[in-house]
Every structure is written in C-alpha cells, then in structure tokens.
Motif scaffolding. Sequence first.
Motif, PDB file in Angstrom:
ATOM      1  N   LEU A   1      22.715 -15.131  34.272  1.00 39.32           N
ATOM      2  CA  LEU A   1      22.571 -14.052  35.249  1.00 39.32           C
ATOM      3  C   LEU A   1      22.922 -14.537  36.656  1.00 39.32           C
ATOM      4  O   LEU A   1      23.638 -13.854  37.400  1.00 39.32           O
ATOM      5  CB  LEU A   1      21.142 -13.515  35.208  1.00 39.32           C
ATOM      6  N   LEU A   2      22.442 -15.733  37.030  1.00 43.22           N
ATOM      7  CA  LEU A   2      22.763 -16.276  38.353  1.00 43.22           C
ATOM      8  C   LEU A   2      24.256 -16.561  38.480  1.00 43.22           C
ATOM      9  O   LEU A   2      24.854 -16.313  39.537  1.00 43.22           O
ATOM     10  CB  LEU A   2      21.964 -17.558  38.591  1.00 43.22           C
ATOM     11  N   GLY A   3      24.857 -17.075  37.399  1.00 42.86           N
ATOM     12  CA  GLY A   3      26.294 -17.316  37.429  1.00 42.86           C
ATOM     13  C   GLY A   3      27.079 -16.035  37.640  1.00 42.86           C
ATOM     14  O   GLY A   3      28.075 -16.007  38.378  1.00 42.86           O
ATOM     15  N   GLY A   4      26.651 -14.961  36.993  1.00 46.15           N
ATOM     16  CA  GLY A   4      27.323 -13.682  37.180  1.00 46.15           C
ATOM     17  C   GLY A   4      27.156 -13.131  38.581  1.00 46.15           C
ATOM     18  O   GLY A   4      28.096 -12.579  39.164  1.00 46.15           O
ATOM     19  N   ILE A   5      25.949 -13.298  39.150  1.00 47.35           N
ATOM     20  CA  ILE A   5      25.691 -12.776  40.494  1.00 47.35           C
ATOM     21  C   ILE A   5      26.539 -13.499  41.536  1.00 47.35           C
ATOM     22  O   ILE A   5      27.095 -12.876  42.455  1.00 47.35           O
ATOM     23  CB  ILE A   5      24.193 -12.891  40.826  1.00 47.35           C
ATOM     24  N   PHE A   6      26.666 -14.810  41.405  1.00 53.19           N
ATOM     25  CA  PHE A   6      27.401 -15.598  42.401  1.00 53.19           C
ATOM     26  C   PHE A   6      28.899 -15.655  42.129  1.00 53.19           C
ATOM     27  O   PHE A   6      29.638 -16.235  42.921  1.00 53.19           O
ATOM     28  CB  PHE A   6      26.839 -17.021  42.463  1.00 53.19           C
ATOM     29  N   SER A   7      29.360 -15.066  41.057  1.00 55.88           N
ATOM     30  CA  SER A   7      30.794 -15.113  40.739  1.00 55.88           C
ATOM     31  C   SER A   7      31.564 -14.066  41.539  1.00 55.88           C
ATOM     32  O   SER A   7      31.002 -13.080  42.018  1.00 55.88           O
ATOM     33  CB  SER A   7      31.014 -14.886  39.238  1.00 55.88           C
ATOM     34  N   SER A   8      32.850 -14.300  41.674  1.00 57.79           N
ATOM     35  CA  SER A   8      33.747 -13.399  42.392  1.00 57.79           C
ATOM     36  C   SER A   8      35.012 -13.210  41.557  1.00 57.79           C
ATOM     37  O   SER A   8      35.364 -14.057  40.742  1.00 57.79           O
ATOM     38  CB  SER A   8      34.101 -13.954  43.772  1.00 57.79           C
ATOM     39  N   PRO A   9      35.714 -12.091  41.773  1.00 64.38           N
ATOM     40  CA  PRO A   9      36.927 -11.844  40.979  1.00 64.38           C
ATOM     41  C   PRO A   9      38.086 -12.725  41.424  1.00 64.38           C
ATOM     42  O   PRO A   9      38.207 -13.078  42.595  1.00 64.38           O
ATOM     43  CB  PRO A   9      37.214 -10.361  41.231  1.00 64.38           C
ATOM     44  N   ASP A  10      38.937 -13.088  40.471  1.00 64.13           N
ATOM     45  CA  ASP A  10      40.151 -13.821  40.794  1.00 64.13           C
ATOM     46  C   ASP A  10      41.285 -12.837  41.038  1.00 64.13           C
ATOM     47  O   ASP A  10      41.064 -11.632  41.223  1.00 64.13           O
ATOM     48  CB  ASP A  10      40.495 -14.812  39.674  1.00 64.13           C
ATOM     49  N   GLU A  11      42.526 -13.334  41.033  1.00 63.38           N
ATOM     50  CA  GLU A  11      43.660 -12.454  41.321  1.00 63.38           C
ATOM     51  C   GLU A  11      43.884 -11.410  40.244  1.00 63.38           C
ATOM     52  O   GLU A  11      44.547 -10.394  40.485  1.00 63.38           O
ATOM     53  CB  GLU A  11      44.937 -13.301  41.488  1.00 63.38           C
ATOM     54  N   ARG A  12      43.312 -11.620  39.063  1.00 60.18           N
ATOM     55  CA  ARG A  12      43.425 -10.639  37.975  1.00 60.18           C
ATOM     56  C   ARG A  12      42.216  -9.731  37.879  1.00 60.18           C
ATOM     57  O   ARG A  12      42.120  -8.908  36.975  1.00 60.18           O
ATOM     58  CB  ARG A  12      43.637 -11.360  36.646  1.00 60.18           C
ATOM     59  N   GLY A  13      41.271  -9.880  38.812  1.00 56.54           N
ATOM     60  CA  GLY A  13      40.070  -9.056  38.802  1.00 56.54           C
ATOM     61  C   GLY A  13      38.996  -9.509  37.847  1.00 56.54           C
ATOM     62  O   GLY A  13      38.046  -8.768  37.596  1.00 56.54           O
ATOM     63  N   LEU A  14      39.124 -10.732  37.316  1.00 56.99           N
ATOM     64  CA  LEU A  14      38.147 -11.266  36.372  1.00 56.99           C
ATOM     65  C   LEU A  14      37.118 -12.099  37.126  1.00 56.99           C
ATOM     66  O   LEU A  14      37.471 -12.961  37.940  1.00 56.99           O
ATOM     67  CB  LEU A  14      38.847 -12.119  35.311  1.00 56.99           C
ATOM     68  N   TYR A  15      35.849 -11.859  36.850  1.00 50.94           N
ATOM     69  CA  TYR A  15      34.777 -12.539  37.571  1.00 50.94           C
ATOM     70  C   TYR A  15      34.562 -13.941  36.986  1.00 50.94           C
ATOM     71  O   TYR A  15      33.675 -14.170  36.171  1.00 50.94           O
ATOM     72  CB  TYR A  15      33.488 -11.715  37.495  1.00 50.94           C
ATOM     73  N   ARG A  16      35.395 -14.874  37.455  1.00 45.10           N
ATOM     74  CA  ARG A  16      35.314 -16.262  37.000  1.00 45.10           C
ATOM     75  C   ARG A  16      35.678 -17.229  38.122  1.00 45.10           C
ATOM     76  O   ARG A  16      36.201 -18.317  37.877  1.00 45.10           O
ATOM     77  CB  ARG A  16      36.239 -16.485  35.802  1.00 45.10           C
ATOM     78  N   GLN A  17      35.407 -16.840  39.369  1.00 46.42           N
ATOM     79  CA  GLN A  17      35.660 -17.683  40.527  1.00 46.42           C
ATOM     80  C   GLN A  17      34.395 -17.788  41.378  1.00 46.42           C
ATOM     81  O   GLN A  17      33.558 -16.880  41.385  1.00 46.42           O
ATOM     82  CB  GLN A  17      36.794 -17.114  41.380  1.00 46.42           C
ATOM     83  N   LEU A  18      34.271 -18.918  42.086  1.00 43.13           N
ATOM     84  CA  LEU A  18      33.186 -19.110  43.041  1.00 43.13           C
ATOM     85  C   LEU A  18      33.784 -19.100  44.444  1.00 43.13           C
ATOM     86  O   LEU A  18      34.581 -19.976  44.786  1.00 43.13           O
ATOM     87  CB  LEU A  18      32.475 -20.443  42.783  1.00 43.13           C
ATOM     88  N   HIS A  19      33.446 -18.072  45.229  1.00 46.84           N
ATOM     89  CA  HIS A  19      33.936 -17.980  46.600  1.00 46.84           C
ATOM     90  C   HIS A  19      32.918 -18.603  47.543  1.00 46.84           C
ATOM     91  O   HIS A  19      31.707 -18.451  47.358  1.00 46.84           O
ATOM     92  CB  HIS A  19      34.186 -16.523  46.985  1.00 46.84           C
ATOM     93  N   TYR A  20      33.405 -19.277  48.578  1.00 42.98           N
ATOM     94  CA  TYR A  20      32.528 -19.966  49.516  1.00 42.98           C
ATOM     95  C   TYR A  20      33.196 -20.025  50.881  1.00 42.98           C
ATOM     96  O   TYR A  20      34.416 -19.860  51.016  1.00 42.98           O
ATOM     97  CB  TYR A  20      32.224 -21.382  49.029  1.00 42.98           C
ATOM     98  N   LEU A  21      32.372 -20.249  51.908  1.00 43.99           N
ATOM     99  CA  LEU A  21      32.881 -20.386  53.268  1.00 43.99           C
ATOM    100  C   LEU A  21      33.544 -21.748  53.441  1.00 43.99           C
ATOM    101  O   LEU A  21      33.049 -22.757  52.938  1.00 43.99           O
ATOM    102  CB  LEU A  21      31.753 -20.236  54.281  1.00 43.99           C
ATOM    103  N   THR A  22      34.647 -21.769  54.146  1.00 46.18           N
ATOM    104  CA  THR A  22      35.350 -23.015  54.409  1.00 46.18           C
ATOM    105  C   THR A  22      35.756 -23.093  55.875  1.00 46.18           C
ATOM    106  O   THR A  22      35.986 -22.071  56.517  1.00 46.18           O
ATOM    107  CB  THR A  22      36.600 -23.134  53.512  1.00 46.18           C
ATOM    108  N   HIS A  23      35.805 -24.318  56.391  1.00 50.65           N
ATOM    109  CA  HIS A  23      36.207 -24.561  57.778  1.00 50.65           C
ATOM    110  C   HIS A  23      37.504 -25.373  57.827  1.00 50.65           C
ATOM    111  O   HIS A  23      37.715 -26.177  58.717  1.00 50.65           O
ATOM    112  CB  HIS A  23      35.105 -25.314  58.531  1.00 50.65           C
ATOM    113  N   SER A  24      38.340 -25.173  56.847  1.00 46.95           N
ATOM    114  CA  SER A  24      39.531 -26.011  56.726  1.00 46.95           C
ATOM    115  C   SER A  24      40.676 -25.576  57.636  1.00 46.95           C
ATOM    116  O   SER A  24      41.703 -26.260  57.686  1.00 46.95           O
ATOM    117  CB  SER A  24      40.001 -26.022  55.265  1.00 46.95           C
ATOM    118  N   GLY A  25      40.548 -24.483  58.333  1.00 50.42           N
ATOM    119  CA  GLY A  25      41.602 -24.033  59.242  1.00 50.42           C
ATOM    120  C   GLY A  25      41.309 -24.408  60.681  1.00 50.42           C
ATOM    121  O   GLY A  25      40.188 -24.796  61.035  1.00 50.42           O
TER     122      GLY A  25
END
Length: 201
Positions: free
Chosen positions: A4-28
């Motif tokens: 359940l936690l994995g599903g809540i924190f997951s985000s869609p990829d370029e195909r709309g499938l919820y199997r990515q972890l999105h996070y804040l980055t300061h790389s720019g």
Amino acid sequence: MGLLLGGIFSSPDERGLYRQLHYLTHSGASIDANSVVTGNLVGYGSSGPFPGWYYGIPVGAVVVLGYMLTMWALNSNVRRPSLRSLELREFDKAVRTHNGYVLSTGFSALLCFQLVPLLAMAAISTYGASYNAIYEVGQRFDAGADIFRDPWLATLGWTMDGLCMLLLIIGVLLLGHLLGWMAAAYGTEVQHQSKGREMPA
C-alpha cells in the motif's frame, strides 16, 4: 502494508504506469553570461522500477489468493474425518501435522519470494533518489557539481536491501524444509509399499 505504501508513493512513467519514484532534485543551476553559477534549481527526478500499483496490485492479488487457498486447505485438513482404528490414531495425527506444516511452510516461502523482488526494486530506487549534484554559487558551471547524498534516503535504501536479503535467506530455508518434508513423506510411502509387496518365503 508495504504494498500500500509503495502504491501511494509511486508515480506514473511515460506510459502512465505507476512504477516510478518521483523526488525533488537540486541537480540544476542558473548561470550568468560568464557561465558562473548564480543559484541552484529545484526540479523533479524519477527512479525506477519502483514497486508501485503496477507491481503491487498483481502481487497483492496473488498473496491474497494464496492465503485464502492455504486457509481453505488447512481447514479441510483439520475437519476431515479421523481414522476410526485406535492403532492408527497416532498415524492420523502425524499425517495431519505433516500436512499443516507443508501448507503453512509453502505459503510462507511463497510470501518471501514474492516480496524479495519488490523490496529490491524499492531499495534501488530509494538509494538512487538519495543522490543530488549541487553546484556552489559563484563557481563556474563547467567545473562540475558536488555530489551530495541524503543520509535518510540512503539509510532507508540500505535497510530495505538488508530486509530483502533476510527474506531471501528465510525463503530458501523454508523451501529447503518443505522439500525435505515432502521427500521424507515420499520415502516413507515407497518403503511401506515395498514392504507390502514382500512375499513370505
């Protein structure tokens, strides 16, 4: 709970499938006309594959189905009629106990092996999300950024990796016990059959 936690924190990829972890980055970084860094840019990064809804729902369905089948089999094992012969009561008790061990051990091993790949994916994604390349204001952009690792995310990734290895070891041990019990039961049956076929001299 982990699914359940994995599903809540997951985000869609370029195909709309919820199997990515999105996070804040300061790389720019923002730079001036002389390629001097004037500030760090906050953006979003993604790491995967992550055990989101795309993986969690099928695995959860298999676990629930396996649990229901195991409980049904255990209930059938307990409720089946006992042997009436007094001499066979110990044998009947041993068979019931053996069946219960085999069913519960088999389901526990299945559960471990189902969770191992999900924990491995979560550990890799979380550890990858812990890295950031941060530029120092005033430096030249082409000098490169300093690599910074979030200690909390890195610790979480290593912890899940350790749990993954622990579950793998437990699953292998349970599978070994299960195969050992089944081999012992098969050997006992073959021995009884061979004795039954012996003819008196």
